[in-house]
Structures are given as structure tokens and as C-alpha cells.
Write a protein that holds these residues in place. Structure first.
Motif, PDB file in Angstrom:
ATOM      1  N   VAL A   1       7.852   3.438   6.516  1.00 16.58           N
ATOM      2  CA  VAL A   1       7.682   2.378   7.505  1.00 16.58           C
ATOM      3  C   VAL A   1       8.512   2.773   8.715  1.00 16.58           C
ATOM      4  O   VAL A   1       9.700   3.102   8.583  1.00 16.58           O
ATOM      5  CB  VAL A   1       8.154   1.007   6.996  1.00 16.58           C
ATOM      6  CG1 VAL A   1       7.846  -0.071   8.037  1.00 16.58           C
ATOM      7  CG2 VAL A   1       7.506   0.657   5.673  1.00 16.58           C
ATOM      8  N   LEU A   2       7.890   2.785   9.889  1.00 12.99           N
ATOM      9  CA  LEU A   2       8.585   3.111  11.120  1.00 12.99           C
ATOM     10  C   LEU A   2       8.682   1.847  11.974  1.00 12.99           C
ATOM     11  O   LEU A   2       7.685   1.363  12.498  1.00 12.99           O
ATOM     12  CB  LEU A   2       7.839   4.214  11.879  1.00 12.99           C
ATOM     13  CG  LEU A   2       8.353   4.551  13.281  1.00 12.99           C
ATOM     14  CD1 LEU A   2       9.809   5.011  13.239  1.00 12.99           C
ATOM     15  CD2 LEU A   2       7.470   5.615  13.932  1.00 12.99           C
ATOM     16  N   PHE A   3       9.895   1.309  12.100  1.00 12.36           N
ATOM     17  CA  PHE A   3      10.120   0.140  12.936  1.00 12.36           C
ATOM     18  C   PHE A   3      10.455   0.615  14.350  1.00 12.36           C
ATOM     19  O   PHE A   3      11.463   1.305  14.554  1.00 12.36           O
ATOM     20  CB  PHE A   3      11.251  -0.721  12.375  1.00 12.36           C
ATOM     21  CG  PHE A   3      10.927  -1.376  11.063  1.00 12.36           C
ATOM     22  CD1 PHE A   3      10.173  -2.543  11.032  1.00 12.36           C
ATOM     23  CD2 PHE A   3      11.356  -0.818   9.867  1.00 12.36           C
ATOM     24  CE1 PHE A   3       9.859  -3.156   9.816  1.00 12.36           C
ATOM     25  CE2 PHE A   3      11.057  -1.425   8.650  1.00 12.36           C
ATOM     26  CZ  PHE A   3      10.302  -2.592   8.622  1.00 12.36           C
TER      27      PHE A   3
ATOM     28  N   HIS B   1       0.835  -1.210   0.000  1.00 10.41           N
ATOM     29  CA  HIS B   1       0.000   0.000   0.000  1.00 10.41           C
ATOM     30  C   HIS B   1       0.870   1.260   0.000  1.00 10.41           C
ATOM     31  O   HIS B   1       0.562   2.240  -0.689  1.00 10.41           O
ATOM     32  CB  HIS B   1      -0.912   0.021   1.225  1.00 10.41           C
ATOM     33  CG  HIS B   1      -2.076  -0.926   1.151  1.00 10.41           C
ATOM     34  ND1 HIS B   1      -2.914  -0.992   0.056  1.00 10.41           N
ATOM     35  CD2 HIS B   1      -2.557  -1.831   2.050  1.00 10.41           C
ATOM     36  CE1 HIS B   1      -3.851  -1.901   0.273  1.00 10.41           C
ATOM     37  NE2 HIS B   1      -3.659  -2.420   1.461  1.00 10.41           N
ATOM     38  N   LEU B   2       1.953   1.231   0.757  1.00 11.65           N
ATOM     39  CA  LEU B   2       2.854   2.381   0.814  1.00 11.65           C
ATOM     40  C   LEU B   2       3.534   2.611  -0.535  1.00 11.65           C
ATOM     41  O   LEU B   2       3.692   3.756  -0.978  1.00 11.65           O
ATOM     42  CB  LEU B   2       3.901   2.177   1.905  1.00 11.65           C
ATOM     43  CG  LEU B   2       3.396   1.997   3.341  1.00 11.65           C
ATOM     44  CD1 LEU B   2       4.566   1.842   4.296  1.00 11.65           C
ATOM     45  CD2 LEU B   2       2.504   3.161   3.762  1.00 11.65           C
ATOM     46  N   ILE B   3       3.918   1.536  -1.188  1.00 10.81           N
ATOM     47  CA  ILE B   3       4.529   1.651  -2.521  1.00 10.81           C
ATOM     48  C   ILE B   3       3.560   2.309  -3.490  1.00 10.81           C
ATOM     49  O   ILE B   3       3.934   3.228  -4.243  1.00 10.81           O
ATOM     50  CB  ILE B   3       4.954   0.262  -3.037  1.00 10.81           C
ATOM     51  CG1 ILE B   3       6.111  -0.297  -2.204  1.00 10.81           C
ATOM     52  CG2 ILE B   3       5.348   0.333  -4.516  1.00 10.81           C
ATOM     53  CD1 ILE B   3       6.464  -1.741  -2.518  1.00 10.81           C
ATOM     54  N   ALA B   4       2.313   1.885  -3.479  1.00 12.11           N
ATOM     55  CA  ALA B   4       1.300   2.461  -4.373  1.00 12.11           C
ATOM     56  C   ALA B   4       1.088   3.937  -4.071  1.00 12.11           C
ATOM     57  O   ALA B   4       0.887   4.750  -4.986  1.00 12.11           O
ATOM     58  CB  ALA B   4      -0.011   1.693  -4.226  1.00 12.11           C
ATOM     59  N   HIS B   5       1.136   4.293  -2.797  1.00 13.67           N
ATOM     60  CA  HIS B   5       0.952   5.695  -2.396  1.00 13.67           C
ATOM     61  C   HIS B   5       2.083   6.564  -2.942  1.00 13.67           C
ATOM     62  O   HIS B   5       1.847   7.677  -3.433  1.00 13.67           O
ATOM     63  CB  HIS B   5       0.911   5.771  -0.864  1.00 13.67           C
ATOM     64  CG  HIS B   5       0.409   7.065  -0.327  1.00 13.67           C
ATOM     65  ND1 HIS B   5      -0.849   7.560  -0.597  1.00 13.67           N
ATOM     66  CD2 HIS B   5       1.008   7.986   0.479  1.00 13.67           C
ATOM     67  CE1 HIS B   5      -1.011   8.713   0.018  1.00 13.67           C
ATOM     68  NE2 HIS B   5       0.099   9.004   0.668  1.00 13.67           N
TER      69      HIS B   5
ATOM     70  N   THR C   1      11.641   2.382  -4.334  1.00 10.15           N
ATOM     71  CA  THR C   1      10.538   3.184  -4.881  1.00 10.15           C
ATOM     72  C   THR C   1      10.496   4.569  -4.253  1.00 10.15           C
ATOM     73  O   THR C   1       9.969   5.508  -4.845  1.00 10.15           O
ATOM     74  CB  THR C   1       9.192   2.463  -4.645  1.00 10.15           C
ATOM     75  OG1 THR C   1       9.263   1.153  -5.218  1.00 10.15           O
ATOM     76  CG2 THR C   1       8.038   3.210  -5.286  1.00 10.15           C
ATOM     77  N   GLY C   2      11.031   4.693  -3.046  1.00 13.12           N
ATOM     78  CA  GLY C   2      11.033   5.978  -2.368  1.00 13.12           C
ATOM     79  C   GLY C   2      10.354   5.986  -1.016  1.00 13.12           C
ATOM     80  O   GLY C   2      10.241   7.032  -0.367  1.00 13.12           O
TER      81      GLY C   2
ATOM     82  N   GLY D   1      11.133  -9.223   3.326  1.00 17.84           N
ATOM     83  CA  GLY D   1      12.415  -8.587   3.025  1.00 17.84           C
ATOM     84  C   GLY D   1      12.483  -8.095   1.592  1.00 17.84           C
ATOM     85  O   GLY D   1      12.977  -6.998   1.308  1.00 17.84           O
ATOM     86  N   ARG D   2      11.954  -8.904   0.681  1.00 16.45           N
ATOM     87  CA  ARG D   2      11.971  -8.516  -0.734  1.00 16.45           C
ATOM     88  C   ARG D   2      11.144  -7.265  -0.973  1.00 16.45           C
ATOM     89  O   ARG D   2      11.607  -6.307  -1.608  1.00 16.45           O
ATOM     90  CB  ARG D   2      11.431  -9.667  -1.593  1.00 16.45           C
ATOM     91  CG  ARG D   2      11.525  -9.416  -3.098  1.00 16.45           C
ATOM     92  CD  ARG D   2      10.695 -10.397  -3.897  1.00 16.45           C
ATOM     93  NE  ARG D   2       9.256 -10.164  -3.724  1.00 16.45           N
ATOM     94  CZ  ARG D   2       8.583  -9.199  -4.366  1.00 16.45           C
ATOM     95  NH1 ARG D   2       9.199  -8.395  -5.226  1.00 16.45           N
ATOM     96  NH2 ARG D   2       7.291  -9.056  -4.165  1.00 16.45           N
ATOM     97  N   ILE D   3       9.912  -7.242  -0.447  1.00 11.66           N
ATOM     98  CA  ILE D   3       9.024  -6.116  -0.717  1.00 11.66           C
ATOM     99  C   ILE D   3       9.493  -4.850   0.009  1.00 11.66           C
ATOM    100  O   ILE D   3       9.285  -3.733  -0.475  1.00 11.66           O
ATOM    101  CB  ILE D   3       7.553  -6.463  -0.352  1.00 11.66           C
ATOM    102  CG1 ILE D   3       6.589  -5.508  -1.051  1.00 11.66           C
ATOM    103  CG2 ILE D   3       7.332  -6.452   1.153  1.00 11.66           C
ATOM    104  CD1 ILE D   3       6.587  -5.617  -2.563  1.00 11.66           C
ATOM    105  N   LEU D   4      10.169  -5.013   1.148  1.00 15.32           N
ATOM    106  CA  LEU D   4      10.699  -3.833   1.841  1.00 15.32           C
ATOM    107  C   LEU D   4      11.811  -3.186   1.025  1.00 15.32           C
ATOM    108  O   LEU D   4      11.891  -1.951   0.940  1.00 15.32           O
ATOM    109  CB  LEU D   4      11.213  -4.226   3.227  1.00 15.32           C
ATOM    110  CG  LEU D   4      11.646  -3.051   4.115  1.00 15.32           C
ATOM    111  CD1 LEU D   4      10.446  -2.201   4.490  1.00 15.32           C
ATOM    112  CD2 LEU D   4      12.359  -3.557   5.365  1.00 15.32           C
TER     113      LEU D   4
END
Length: 230
Positions: free
Chosen positions: A172-174, A159-163, A204-205, A195-198
Motif C-alpha cells: 500500500v502506497l500512501f 486483495h493485497l493480503i490474498a496476493h 502478513t507481509g 486500521g485493523r485490516i491494515l
């Protein structure tokens, strides 16, 4: 975040069916506490270790106690996954995290689809989405997430990537509730897809922030930024 009432010391006897913890109090009494953590709790589910629990007497609650933290290697580790969002909100309000200081306001638990919510949306027009993730797995100073396969966490990152691809900002805040963390990295051996999608998100930014919390019997709050190693 300061605890409104003193936490109660005890000893962890066992974690049962994910959301239950059997705890022996100093008096010898054995109580059941709610375990607010759906992960595997790898590295912090250690029977025999000291724990601190909170007491919530209410006729509306099935369990009157909640497991808050466990002592590991002479320090407290927070296990309550509800805490990171609370202390993240405090950090937004205080301007602690430089990446988010430009946003004057925020909304929490924002619905973005029929089956998904994002933890925070910052800014008047929702320019920045922030998803908060709780981290308790730390080995040899390396904090890792997740501690088991989490399709839900991967979905949030998508969802964040799409945004971001739509021209907005996201992060993402860990939140690391462990005193021994010196660096953060995704747990590729436990959940390769996350891990891959992160890493895709970072390229992506999507901003990747990792912050260590101060965890004490008095309260929990964000303390310092931790290096992210992707």
C-alpha cells in the motif's frame, strides 16, 4: 507532474454535495469547479481559504474547472485524488522508491475480479500489486487515512493480503499531499476496520509505504518517505 497550464487562484466559498466546489476568482466572478475527492476532506474543506483550480474548456465537460489544491498554514495541500496515481507512476519509472526498484515495468488499473481493480501491478508476471491511497488529513504533523469510513479501501487491502498469501508481494502506497506531515498512521477513530485490516496486512507481509508529496502551483511530485506508525 508539472501542470500544463497555470493554475487559477481563487477563494473557496463552499463544497457542495461532495463533487462540487463554489469558488470566487480574483476578478470577483464565481464559478463551479469539479471536486475530485469523494472523502470527507476533513481538515482541508475550509471556506474562505485560498485555492487553485485548473481550467479545462471542453464541450464534453459539464464543469470547466477542477479544484486542485487549497492553502493551509502557509502551504499548499493537494485535494485531487487523481494525482497520486500519476505521481506514483512517475516514481516507479524514475526508481525513486527503493521498495519498487527491482520491477522493470508496470500496468495500471488492473482488473482482478468482476468488481475490483488494483491501481498497479509491477513486474512482467505481476509479482507485486500496489494500491495507492491519497492522504490529505494531517493533524499536529500526523498524516492519517482514511478521513471517513472507506469500505472500498479495506476491500483493496484484503486483495493485497490474498496476493501475498498466494506467494506474491504487495504494497500500500500512501501519498500524502500535505506539507505538514511528519509521520503516518491509520485513522482508527474515523474507520476502525481499515486500521485493523491494515495491521493484519502488515503482519502478513504487505509493505506499507508512506511518501510526502511536494505540492506547488507548478506541479506535484513525490519528495520524501514518511515514517509509518501502526
Amino acid at each position: 507532474m508539472i501542470f500544463s497550464e497555470p493554475l487559477i487562484p481563487g477563494t473557496l466559498l463552499r463544497r457542495h454535495k461532495r463533487f462540487l466546489a463554489e469558488v470566487k476568482l480574483a476578478s470577483g466572478e464565481i464559478v463551479w469547479a469539479h471536486c475530485p475527492n469523494s472523502g470527507s476532506m476533513k481538515g482541508c474543506n475550509i471556506p474562505g481559504n485560498p485555492v487553485l483550480i485548473s481550467h479545462h474548456p471542453s464541450d464534453k465537460r459539464v464543469l470547466q474547472y477542477t479544484w486542485e489544491m487549497i492553502s493551509i498554514d502557509n502551504g499548499w495541500v493537494g485535494v485531487n485524488t487523481m494525482i497520486p496515481n500519476r505521481i506514483a507512476a512517475e516514481a516507479f519509472e524514475s526508481g525513486l522508491i527503493p521498495a519498487f526498484r527491482r520491477y522493470a515495468e508496470y500496468r495500471s488499473e488492473v482488473k482482478i475480479s468482476e468488481d475490483s481493480r488494483i491501481d498497479f501491478v509491477l513486474g512482467k508476471r505481476g509479482q507485486c500489486m500496489v494500491e495507492v491511497k491519497n492522504v490529505t488529513l494531517v493533524e499536529n504533523g500526523v498524516a492519517r487515512f482514511p478521513d471517513c469510513v472507506s469500505t472500498r479501501a479495506a476491500k483493496h487491502v484484503r486483495h493485497l493480503i490474498a496476493h501475498v498469501e498466494a506467494g506474491n508481494t504487495a504494497a500500500v502506497l500512501f501519498v500524502i499531499q500535505h506539507h505538514a506531515a511528519r509521520v503516518f498512521t491509520p485513522a482508527d477513530d474515523l474507520d476502525p476496520e481499515f486500521g485493523r485490516i491494515l495491521r493484519v496486512a502488515a503482519k502478513t507481509g504487505v509493505k506499507i509505504e508512506a511518501w510526502k508529496a511536494e505540492v506547488s502551483p507548478k506541479g506535484i511530485w513525490l519528495k520524501e518517505r514518511v515514517k509509518v506508525n501502526l
